[in-house]
Design a protein around this motif. Structure first.
Motif, PDB file in Angstrom:
ATOM      1  N   ASP A 189     -24.581  38.622 -15.644  1.00 18.49           N
ATOM      2  CA  ASP A 189     -24.818  37.361 -14.926  1.00 18.49           C
ATOM      3  C   ASP A 189     -24.347  37.469 -13.480  1.00 18.49           C
ATOM      4  O   ASP A 189     -25.015  36.983 -12.547  1.00 18.49           O
ATOM      5  CB  ASP A 189     -24.090  36.201 -15.607  1.00 18.49           C
ATOM      6  CG  ASP A 189     -24.644  35.880 -16.977  1.00 18.49           C
ATOM      7  OD1 ASP A 189     -25.816  36.200 -17.246  1.00 18.49           O
ATOM      8  OD2 ASP A 189     -23.881  35.301 -17.791  1.00 18.49           O
ATOM      9  N   TYR A 199     -27.198  27.036  -2.865  1.00 15.08           N
ATOM     10  CA  TYR A 199     -26.471  26.404  -3.962  1.00 15.08           C
ATOM     11  C   TYR A 199     -27.330  26.168  -5.200  1.00 15.08           C
ATOM     12  O   TYR A 199     -26.816  25.728  -6.234  1.00 15.08           O
ATOM     13  CB  TYR A 199     -25.814  25.119  -3.468  1.00 15.08           C
ATOM     14  CG  TYR A 199     -24.708  25.418  -2.468  1.00 15.08           C
ATOM     15  CD1 TYR A 199     -23.538  26.024  -2.887  1.00 15.08           C
ATOM     16  CD2 TYR A 199     -24.867  25.150  -1.112  1.00 15.08           C
ATOM     17  CE1 TYR A 199     -22.532  26.344  -1.980  1.00 15.08           C
ATOM     18  CE2 TYR A 199     -23.869  25.459  -0.200  1.00 15.08           C
ATOM     19  CZ  TYR A 199     -22.703  26.052  -0.643  1.00 15.08           C
ATOM     20  OH  TYR A 199     -21.718  26.370   0.259  1.00 15.08           O
ATOM     21  N   ASP A 253     -19.128  29.334  -9.907  1.00 13.33           N
ATOM     22  CA  ASP A 253     -19.699  30.681  -9.958  1.00 13.33           C
ATOM     23  C   ASP A 253     -19.122  31.563  -8.862  1.00 13.33           C
ATOM     24  O   ASP A 253     -18.783  32.734  -9.085  1.00 13.33           O
ATOM     25  CB  ASP A 253     -21.225  30.620  -9.796  1.00 13.33           C
ATOM     26  CG  ASP A 253     -21.929  29.965 -10.967  1.00 13.33           C
ATOM     27  OD1 ASP A 253     -21.437  30.072 -12.100  1.00 13.33           O
ATOM     28  OD2 ASP A 253     -22.986  29.345 -10.735  1.00 13.33           O
ATOM     29  N   ARG A 302     -29.372  37.977  -6.169  1.00 12.94           N
ATOM     30  CA  ARG A 302     -30.150  36.826  -5.701  1.00 12.94           C
ATOM     31  C   ARG A 302     -29.565  36.216  -4.440  1.00 12.94           C
ATOM     32  O   ARG A 302     -30.293  35.803  -3.529  1.00 12.94           O
ATOM     33  CB  ARG A 302     -30.247  35.792  -6.821  1.00 12.94           C
ATOM     34  CG  ARG A 302     -31.127  36.233  -7.994  1.00 12.94           C
ATOM     35  CD  ARG A 302     -30.943  35.329  -9.203  1.00 12.94           C
ATOM     36  NE  ARG A 302     -31.312  33.948  -8.896  1.00 12.94           N
ATOM     37  CZ  ARG A 302     -30.976  32.911  -9.656  1.00 12.94           C
ATOM     38  NH1 ARG A 302     -30.232  33.106 -10.753  1.00 12.94           N
ATOM     39  NH2 ARG A 302     -31.355  31.687  -9.326  1.00 12.94           N
ATOM     40  N   LEU A 303     -28.230  36.153  -4.349  1.00 15.10           N
ATOM     41  CA  LEU A 303     -27.595  35.631  -3.140  1.00 15.10           C
ATOM     42  C   LEU A 303     -27.889  36.517  -1.937  1.00 15.10           C
ATOM     43  O   LEU A 303     -28.258  36.031  -0.853  1.00 15.10           O
ATOM     44  CB  LEU A 303     -26.083  35.519  -3.323  1.00 15.10           C
ATOM     45  CG  LEU A 303     -25.527  34.260  -3.973  1.00 15.10           C
ATOM     46  CD1 LEU A 303     -24.009  34.321  -4.002  1.00 15.10           C
ATOM     47  CD2 LEU A 303     -25.992  33.004  -3.247  1.00 15.10           C
ATOM     48  N   ILE A 325     -28.601  28.820  -6.450  1.00 20.51           N
ATOM     49  CA  ILE A 325     -28.266  30.086  -7.110  1.00 20.51           C
ATOM     50  C   ILE A 325     -26.879  30.039  -7.714  1.00 20.51           C
ATOM     51  O   ILE A 325     -26.651  30.519  -8.824  1.00 20.51           O
ATOM     52  CB  ILE A 325     -28.365  31.256  -6.107  1.00 20.51           C
ATOM     53  CG1 ILE A 325     -29.793  31.360  -5.545  1.00 20.51           C
ATOM     54  CG2 ILE A 325     -27.943  32.575  -6.757  1.00 20.51           C
ATOM     55  CD1 ILE A 325     -29.914  32.319  -4.374  1.00 20.51           C
ATOM     56  N   VAL A 326     -25.922  29.468  -6.982  1.00 22.69           N
ATOM     57  CA  VAL A 326     -24.527  29.461  -7.434  1.00 22.69           C
ATOM     58  C   VAL A 326     -23.887  28.099  -7.252  1.00 22.69           C
ATOM     59  O   VAL A 326     -24.188  27.373  -6.309  1.00 22.69           O
ATOM     60  CB  VAL A 326     -23.669  30.499  -6.658  1.00 22.69           C
ATOM     61  CG1 VAL A 326     -24.006  31.911  -7.069  1.00 22.69           C
ATOM     62  CG2 VAL A 326     -23.806  30.308  -5.154  1.00 22.69           C
ATOM     63  N   ASP A 328     -26.707  39.666 -11.450  1.00 19.09           N
ATOM     64  CA  ASP A 328     -27.952  38.950 -11.151  1.00 19.09           C
ATOM     65  C   ASP A 328     -27.755  37.958 -10.017  1.00 19.09           C
ATOM     66  O   ASP A 328     -28.556  37.916  -9.069  1.00 19.09           O
ATOM     67  CB  ASP A 328     -28.432  38.220 -12.406  1.00 19.09           C
ATOM     68  CG  ASP A 328     -29.648  37.344 -12.135  1.00 19.09           C
ATOM     69  OD1 ASP A 328     -30.725  37.892 -11.841  1.00 19.09           O
ATOM     70  OD2 ASP A 328     -29.500  36.104 -12.209  1.00 19.09           O
ATOM     71  N   LYS A 329     -26.693  37.167 -10.068  1.00 22.65           N
ATOM     72  CA  LYS A 329     -26.460  36.167  -9.020  1.00 22.65           C
ATOM     73  C   LYS A 329     -26.138  36.831  -7.685  1.00 22.65           C
ATOM     74  O   LYS A 329     -26.553  36.348  -6.630  1.00 22.65           O
ATOM     75  CB  LYS A 329     -25.343  35.205  -9.437  1.00 22.65           C
ATOM     76  CG  LYS A 329     -25.791  34.194 -10.495  1.00 22.65           C
ATOM     77  CD  LYS A 329     -24.739  33.153 -10.756  1.00 22.65           C
ATOM     78  CE  LYS A 329     -25.218  32.135 -11.781  1.00 22.65           C
ATOM     79  NZ  LYS A 329     -26.325  31.290 -11.272  1.00 22.65           N
ATOM     80  N   ARG A 330     -25.413  37.931  -7.725  1.00 21.32           N
ATOM     81  CA  ARG A 330     -25.090  38.627  -6.479  1.00 21.32           C
ATOM     82  C   ARG A 330     -26.361  39.156  -5.806  1.00 21.32           C
ATOM     83  O   ARG A 330     -26.537  39.013  -4.589  1.00 21.32           O
ATOM     84  CB  ARG A 330     -24.089  39.746  -6.754  1.00 21.32           C
ATOM     85  CG  ARG A 330     -23.588  40.433  -5.496  1.00 21.32           C
ATOM     86  CD  ARG A 330     -22.419  41.359  -5.813  1.00 21.32           C
ATOM     87  NE  ARG A 330     -21.218  40.604  -6.130  1.00 21.32           N
ATOM     88  CZ  ARG A 330     -20.434  40.821  -7.183  1.00 21.32           C
ATOM     89  NH1 ARG A 330     -20.720  41.788  -8.043  1.00 21.32           N
ATOM     90  NH2 ARG A 330     -19.348  40.095  -7.381  1.00 21.32           N
ATOM     91  N   ASP A 368     -30.313  38.573  -1.559  1.00 23.79           N
ATOM     92  CA  ASP A 368     -31.739  38.471  -1.247  1.00 23.79           C
ATOM     93  C   ASP A 368     -32.044  37.181  -0.493  1.00 23.79           C
ATOM     94  O   ASP A 368     -32.840  37.169   0.456  1.00 23.79           O
ATOM     95  CB  ASP A 368     -32.553  38.535  -2.535  1.00 23.79           C
ATOM     96  CG  ASP A 368     -34.049  38.586  -2.264  1.00 23.79           C
ATOM     97  OD1 ASP A 368     -34.503  39.549  -1.628  1.00 23.79           O
ATOM     98  OD2 ASP A 368     -34.762  37.655  -2.680  1.00 23.79           O
ATOM     99  N   TYR A 369     -31.378  36.081  -0.880  1.00 17.88           N
ATOM    100  CA  TYR A 369     -31.601  34.811  -0.182  1.00 17.88           C
ATOM    101  C   TYR A 369     -31.083  34.867   1.253  1.00 17.88           C
ATOM    102  O   TYR A 369     -31.759  34.425   2.188  1.00 17.88           O
ATOM    103  CB  TYR A 369     -30.904  33.667  -0.934  1.00 17.88           C
ATOM    104  CG  TYR A 369     -30.955  32.365  -0.170  1.00 17.88           C
ATOM    105  CD1 TYR A 369     -32.092  31.583  -0.182  1.00 17.88           C
ATOM    106  CD2 TYR A 369     -29.872  31.950   0.606  1.00 17.88           C
ATOM    107  CE1 TYR A 369     -32.164  30.400   0.544  1.00 17.88           C
ATOM    108  CE2 TYR A 369     -29.929  30.775   1.331  1.00 17.88           C
ATOM    109  CZ  TYR A 369     -31.086  30.006   1.297  1.00 17.88           C
ATOM    110  OH  TYR A 369     -31.147  28.852   2.033  1.00 17.88           O
TER     111      TYR A 369
END
Length: 349
Positions: A28, A262, A269, A35-36, A264-265, A31-33, A38-39
């Motif tokens: 998890d 926010y 998180d 996505r962050l 995303i996380v 994945d969030k890292r 990438d954003y």
């Protein structure tokens, strides 16, 4: 102090804290890292570039009283829209067998004595220190290109809410979050190449506390982090003191100012992401009687949940220091003692 600083706030009643944190596993977090990153950098990945380097410069006026500095190196990082970020890398006169790097990040214009006191203590222990300011604050005050006319530069540095003007710069192809986070990535790139530090720690106050929270979640090179008086989860806003909603980068009351970030996380998180990993730890420091921001005892509602979630994942630690020794917006002498004790008694392997 008023009762609001002493009792659990009404906003915490009925909140399912377990659901505030969507992270349950290392997968998890990964994945969030991704996505962050990438954003923020729109698919380009965490920056691998180097800054412009000017070694042997004089200490800037804001930290001119520091002693024990062997060399001051000015780092300049070019960003979008004609913006440049400035950092100062200080190497200490006193160095142990293995050099360690600490980052100190200021907020929106706190008393300069706080930075000098903290950085001096780190230098005295033999740490190299990377000094960083927020965008358009301190030594980063400057103009920015007008979106409608690249030949025209405008001033967004004035006022206490300058960062709220970033709304118009946040688009599908560019995130103004890079103004906050990219200088750290580039500065660390250079410091790693030059110094080969054994570890990298980060301390940030107020807006710098938010930056520490966000950046430690993104970059696992930060081994220990100490965000101070910098964030609350959205359900605790506003708090008993006057500015607990934060500026643009904080997301406002419910994350609406930077919805892509926010979505995303959550802040829960981010806390977990900043703590989990081999040799990693985060100690969030909040001033219980802070006249400015993120005060009171509301953090007691989420601290056990964050700490337990990190423990369940099985790598790293997260804890809360509720500093009740003063009523200022600062890294207090007591908090600094705790930070230094933690750094010195929990060195990396």
């Amino acid at each position: 102090m008023p009762l609001a600083y002493k009792v659990m706030p009404q906003q915490a009643v009925g909140v399912d804290l377990e659901k505030e944190i969507a992270i349950h596993t290392m997968a998890d977090i990964d994945d969030k890292r991704v996505r962050l990153i990438d954003y923020i950098w729109k698919g380009a990945g965490l920056p691998t570039t180097m800054p412009k380097v000017e070694p042997g410069v004089a200490l800037p006026a804001a930290i001119a009283d520091l002693t024990g500095v062997r060399q001051t190196t000015k780092l300049t990082i070019p960003l979008r829209y004609g913006v440049k970020a400035t950092q100062y890398l200080l190497t200490p006169t006193k160095v142990g067998t293995k050099l360690r790097l600490a980052i100190y990040h200021t907020g929106h214009g706190e008393n300069p004595i706080i930075r000098v006191r903290t950085v001096q203590a780190l230098l005295d222990l033999g740490y190299a220190v990377l000094c960083s300011d927020m965008p358009f604050v301190g030594w980063n005050v400057q103009l920015i290109q007008d979106l409608n006319d690249p030949k025209k530069y405008v001033d967004i540095s004035s006022g206490t809410r300058a960062h709220n003007r970033f709304d118009t710069y946040e688009t599908s192809s560019f995130s103004a979050m890079t103004f906050f986070l990219e200088p750290l990535a580039v500065g660390i790139n250079y410091a790693q190449q030059l110094l080969r530090p054994q570890s990298i720690s980060m301390i940030g106050l107020s807006g710098g506390g938010w930056t520490t929270t966000a950046y430690a979640a993104i970059d696992t090179r930060i081994t220990r982090s100490y965000p101070t008086a910098g964030t609350f989860p959205f359900y605790l806003r506003p708090g008993p003191s006057r500015e607990s909603t934060g500026d643009w980068e904080q997301g406002g009351i419910e994350g609406a100012s930077v919805p892509g970030f926010y979505a995303i996380v959550s802040f829960g998180d981010l806390y977990v992401m900043g703590a989990v990993g081999p040799r990693r730890a985060q100690l969030q420091i909040l001033n219980r009687f802070d006249y400015c921001c993120f005060a009171g005892v509301g953090a007691r509602s989420y601290a056990p949940v964050v700490s337990h979630r990190v423990a369940l994942i099985g790598q790293g630690t997260w804890d809360l220091l509720e500093d009740a020794t003063h009523n200022q917006h600062q890294v207090s002498p007591y908090a600094l003692e705790v930070i230094l004790w933690d750094l010195e008694t929990n060195p990396p392997d």
